[in-house]
Design an enzyme around this catalytic site. Structure first.
Site, PDB file in Angstrom:
ATOM      1  N   TYR A 118      63.677 105.680 113.779  1.00 13.47           N
ATOM      2  CA  TYR A 118      65.099 105.540 114.116  1.00 13.47           C
ATOM      3  C   TYR A 118      65.819 106.890 114.027  1.00 13.47           C
ATOM      4  O   TYR A 118      66.841 107.090 114.676  1.00 13.47           O
ATOM      5  CB  TYR A 118      65.790 104.572 113.152  1.00 13.47           C
ATOM      6  CG  TYR A 118      65.723 103.122 113.543  1.00 13.47           C
ATOM      7  CD1 TYR A 118      64.514 102.516 113.849  1.00 13.47           C
ATOM      8  CD2 TYR A 118      66.879 102.347 113.601  1.00 13.47           C
ATOM      9  CE1 TYR A 118      64.458 101.175 114.196  1.00 13.47           C
ATOM     10  CE2 TYR A 118      66.830 101.011 113.937  1.00 13.47           C
ATOM     11  CZ  TYR A 118      65.614 100.430 114.232  1.00 13.47           C
ATOM     12  OH  TYR A 118      65.575  99.111 114.567  1.00 13.47           O
ATOM     13  N   LYS A 147      50.656 101.161 109.998  1.00 16.47           N
ATOM     14  CA  LYS A 147      49.705 101.210 111.117  1.00 16.47           C
ATOM     15  C   LYS A 147      48.799 102.411 110.874  1.00 16.47           C
ATOM     16  O   LYS A 147      48.654 103.311 111.708  1.00 16.47           O
ATOM     17  CB  LYS A 147      50.486 101.301 112.440  1.00 16.47           C
ATOM     18  CG  LYS A 147      49.651 101.129 113.695  1.00 16.47           C
ATOM     19  CD  LYS A 147      49.141  99.713 113.921  1.00 16.47           C
ATOM     20  CE  LYS A 147      48.202  99.691 115.119  1.00 16.47           C
ATOM     21  NZ  LYS A 147      47.553  98.374 115.317  1.00 16.47           N
ATOM     22  N   ASP A 153      50.330  94.720 112.995  1.00 11.17           N
ATOM     23  CA  ASP A 153      49.997  93.636 113.929  1.00 11.17           C
ATOM     24  C   ASP A 153      49.459  92.425 113.163  1.00 11.17           C
ATOM     25  O   ASP A 153      49.842  91.281 113.416  1.00 11.17           O
ATOM     26  CB  ASP A 153      49.033  94.113 115.025  1.00 11.17           C
ATOM     27  CG  ASP A 153      47.830  94.887 114.488  1.00 11.17           C
ATOM     28  OD1 ASP A 153      47.802  95.236 113.284  1.00 11.17           O
ATOM     29  OD2 ASP A 153      46.905  95.164 115.287  1.00 11.17           O
ATOM     30  N   ASP A 209      62.370  96.245 110.907  1.00 11.77           N
ATOM     31  CA  ASP A 209      63.312  95.610 111.838  1.00 11.77           C
ATOM     32  C   ASP A 209      62.650  94.401 112.483  1.00 11.77           C
ATOM     33  O   ASP A 209      63.219  93.307 112.539  1.00 11.77           O
ATOM     34  CB  ASP A 209      63.735  96.629 112.902  1.00 11.77           C
ATOM     35  CG  ASP A 209      64.663  96.028 113.936  1.00 11.77           C
ATOM     36  OD1 ASP A 209      65.620  95.332 113.537  1.00 11.77           O
ATOM     37  OD2 ASP A 209      64.427  96.239 115.147  1.00 11.77           O
ATOM     38  N   ASP A 238      62.960  89.995 111.449  1.00  9.39           N
ATOM     39  CA  ASP A 238      63.358  88.925 112.374  1.00  9.39           C
ATOM     40  C   ASP A 238      62.337  87.790 112.367  1.00  9.39           C
ATOM     41  O   ASP A 238      62.701  86.617 112.439  1.00  9.39           O
ATOM     42  CB  ASP A 238      63.520  89.461 113.808  1.00  9.39           C
ATOM     43  CG  ASP A 238      64.934  89.941 114.109  1.00  9.39           C
ATOM     44  OD1 ASP A 238      65.635  90.344 113.158  1.00  9.39           O
ATOM     45  OD2 ASP A 238      65.337  89.911 115.294  1.00  9.39           O
TER      46      ASP A 238
HETATM   47  C1  IPM Z   1      69.141  95.141 112.356  1.00  8.45           C
HETATM   48  C2  IPM Z   1      69.561  95.406 113.773  1.00  8.45           C
HETATM   49  C3  IPM Z   1      69.880  96.890 113.926  1.00  8.45           C
HETATM   50  C4  IPM Z   1      68.603  97.650 113.659  1.00  8.45           C
HETATM   51  C5  IPM Z   1      70.493  97.292 115.274  1.00  8.45           C
HETATM   52  C6  IPM Z   1      71.724  96.485 115.605  1.00  8.45           C
HETATM   53  C7  IPM Z   1      70.790  98.765 115.318  1.00  8.45           C
HETATM   54  O1  IPM Z   1      68.601  94.965 114.664  1.00  8.45           O
HETATM   55  O2  IPM Z   1      69.933  95.428 111.437  1.00  8.45           O
HETATM   56  O3  IPM Z   1      68.027  94.633 112.160  1.00  8.45           O
HETATM   57  O4  IPM Z   1      67.763  97.835 114.550  1.00  8.45           O
HETATM   58  O5  IPM Z   1      68.434  98.103 112.516  1.00  8.45           O
HETATM   59 MG    MG Z   2      67.004  93.886 113.736  1.00  6.37          MG
END
Ligand code: IPM
Ligand code: MG
Length: 367
Positions: free
Chosen positions: A143, A194, A226, A250, A254
């Protein structure tokens, strides 16, 4: 009565202002119950800041956040700003806020609530009892690595570049947070990288392995990213605490979020070595449902609880909020993201009112 806590509120974009209003009402209610005082001050970030000032993170916002005791953020972003040049995008403002406040450690808990087991897309026996903490490195990795950009090559073709880089000290400080976190939980830490392909991951694995000797009570394992993604949906109960870099964290957070049925339930805490923390839901600004009173405010409310617990050291107030969330779920209240097709749903405001009622009927906490 204690000194007032100075809290910066960053409602941001999309559903942000609606869910923030619920969280603030809940915080005011527990403040009265616990004898706490909050001094709330709103500031601009994301698309809202772009519209007002041309920048996604005005200097005044960063300064105000740094001067606060804690920062509560809702969500940023929306279609309207998606085509702006990268320096002016809402996401750039969020990254600058994380970097500017030096919030290198992002804690993302994913816990299955028994009340919501049917909301998960996985089988109940796979998700029952899941309780995972993802510790994501937040201010380094791909990032932020240099060089980055879209450059013209000699042939005139464009080439996009990002750089995944970690120094030993960056790995060590997030590693320590992760080992400490695992130690307070079930004593198991899985580091995700990785290392079979990436040098940066090899260094990551070497450093995390070296740190393990300082934490003999924590059982350390390693997975390639993975495989980790696969294991999270195959048998998530094998995980306790996961530590990983910015990009992998990230993505995996999710996945972990969705195990619980809805990303609309998950809070997060971003912490630095010192100074105020930033507390925000894992989900985004959901522009498709913004302003329609359809949003689930529970991740925002649980982020306020994390703020009380990790940012202000007020665990009792945090617990009141967490209990109120369980109570409204026990009452069967569901926002649209949590309800099975055809089942009755409540809106964001009604969920907020139910939370206030649950708090009001809560007996005084035992000390
Ligand atoms: C998160 C989001 C952010 C990230 C975006 C909105 C920049 O997806 O906080 O997980 O990638 O960190
Ligand atoms: Mg995110």
């Amino acid at each position: 009565m204690s000194q007032p806590y100075r809290i910066t509120l960053l409602p941001g974009d999309g559903i942000g202002p609606e869910i923030m209003a619920v969280a603030v009402a809940v915080l005011q209610c527990v403040a009265a119950q616990e004898g706490l005082q909050f001094e709330f001050q709103e500031a601009l970030v994301g698309g809202a800041a772009i519209d007002a000032t041309g920048e996604p993170l005005p200097a005044a916002t960063l300064e105000q956040c740094r001067q606060s005791d804690a920062v509560l953020l809702a969500a940023i972003g929306g279609y309207k700003w998606d085509t702006l040049p990268r320096p002016q995008r809402p996401e750039t403002g969020l990254l600058a806020l994380r970097a500017g406040m030096e919030l290198f450690a992002n804690l993302r808990p994913a816990t299955i609530l028994p009340q919501l087991i049917d909301a998960s897309s996985l089988k109940p026996e796979v998700v029952a009892g899941v309780d995972i903490m993802v510790v994501r490195e937040l201010t380094g990795g791909i990032y932020f690595g240099q060089p980055k950009g879209i450059f013209a090559t000699e042939t005139g073709e464009k080439r996009g570049v990002n750089t995944m880089a970690y120094t030993e000290s960056e790995i060590d400080r997030i590693g320590r947070v992760a080992f400490e976190t695992a130690r307070k939980r079930r004593g198991k830490l899985c580091s995700v990288d990785k290392a079979n392909v990436l040098e940066v991951s090899q260094l990551w694995r070497d450093r995390i392995t070296a740190l393990a000797s300082e934490y003999p009570d924590v059982e350390l394992t390693h997975l390639y990213v993975d495989n980790a993604a696969m294991q999270l949906v195959r048998w998530p109960k094998q995980f306790d605490t996961i530590v990983t870099g910015n990009l992998f964290g990230d993505i995996l957070s999710d996945v972990a979020a969705m195990l619980t049925g809805s990303i609309g339930m998950l809070p997060s805490a971003s912490l630095g070595a010192s100074g105020p923390g930033l507390f925000e839901p894992v989900h985004g600004s959901a522009p498709d449902i913004a302003g329609q009173d359809k949003a689930n405010p529970l991740a925002q409310v649980l982020s306020a609880a994390m703020m009380l617990r990790y940012g202000l050291n007020q665990p009792q107030a945090a617990q009141r909020i967490e209990q109120a969330v369980l109570t409204v779920l026990d009452q069967g209240l569901r926002t649209a993201d949590l309800a099975p097709p055809g089942a009755p749903v409540v809106g964001c405001r009604a969920m907020g009112e139910a939370l206030l009622q649950a708090l009001a009927s809560d007996a005084p906490a035992q000390t």
